[in-house]
Design an enzyme around this catalytic site. Structure first.
Site: not given
Ligand code: PMP
Length: 286
Positions: A52, A101, A150
């Protein structure tokens, strides 16, 4: 105790680790992260997190500064150096520090910043909250539209946690166009008539690594799974609810906006899935 952390190729005491004030993670939230749990001193689902991470970097056109084998070694070294038996490893990669910046990305040869640190959490797997379940409120989902990446822009989820706290609850489930997207830092599920219902994958939610594992285990255990959006009213009328995340595994949710879900106690499906997830994940931890 002073932790040993990792910054740009070096292992350092936490108070000696620094990042530039021009770092784009600091100025623009131009960075991605992963959180991997540690049980019995071993990493849970490292490969899923590494995959990921590569995807998040790719979606943002950011260079990956570290090969997966080396990243694994850094994780393991931090576990060793900090004597972590149960806990978390936080990893962040940003687009690095340009000379000034500027909204435009810096030139290609600007080195990305990479930081890892551990969080010691004895008792992580045996959380008392898993026995009582947690309470959530619903809030409007006001995040950006690429929640599948993420990124470290976590201000709205932090605000959501504070709204939940102010309401005497533990977390918030976010709602968009009448349907629950996910929790502030987790994926959301309900159980109705034995069927596990959780939102389908899209850019609207983070593709949880724990979600993928839990759904696979559920299907292997002949449980019925339906991946679709659900409403707050449906959740309040469900037999059970729970959430999943790498740091909390499978966590029962027993109240939503003041309404008890099912019996108001952790249900059998969530409880069973937590057991299966912990058992199976421990067996293949590295
Ligand atoms: N959704 C969000 C918005 C998150 O921040 C997280 C955890 N970081 C998850 C779902 C769960 O993801 P994972 O199982 O990979 O921790």
């Amino acid at each position: 105790m002073t932790r040993t952390v990792y910054v740009n190729g070096k292992y350092l005491p936490e108070n000696e680790a620094t990042v530039s004030i021009f770092d784009r993670g600091f100025l623009f939230a131009d960075g991605v992260y992963e959180v991997t749990s540690v049980l019995d001193g071993k990493l849970i689902d490292f490969d899923g997190h590494a995959r990921r991470l590569a995807r998040s970097l790719g979606e943002l056109g950011m260079r990956n500064p570290i090969a997966t084998e080396d990243l694994l070694e850094v994780h393991r070294e931090l576990v060793r150096a900090n004597s972590i038996v149960e806990g978390l490893i936080y990893l962040q990669i940003t687009r690095g520090a340009a000379a000034d910046r500027d909204f435009a990305y810096p030139c290609e040869d600007t080195p990305p910043t990479i930081v890892l640190f551990t969080q010691n959490k004895p008792g992580l797997a045996d959380s008392p909250m898993a026995k009582t379940g947690i309470k959530v409120i619903s809030i409007e989902d006001q995040r950006w539209a690429r929640r599948d990446i993420k990124t470290v822009q976590l201000l709205y989820p932090s605000m959501g946690k504070m709204m939940a706290k102010a309401a005497g609850c533990d977390d918030a489930w976010m709602v968009e166009d009448g349907a629950v997207t996910e929790g502030t830092s987790n994926n959301a599920y309900i159980v109705k008539g034995g069927k596990i219902i959780t939102r389908h994958l899209s850019n609207d939610i983070l593709h949880g690594i724990t979600r993928a594992a839990v759904l696979r285990f559920a299907r292997e255990a002949q449980m019925e799974v339906e991946e679709r959006a659900f409403t707050v009213a449906e959740a309040q009328d469900a037999d059970e609810a729970f959430f999943t995340s790498a740091s909390a595994f499978v966590m029962p949710v027993v109240e939503l906006d003041g309404a008890a879900i099912g019996t108001g106690a952790p249900g059998p499906v969530a409880t069973r899935l937590r057991e299966i997830y912990l058992d199976e994940s421990r067996q293949v931890a590295i």
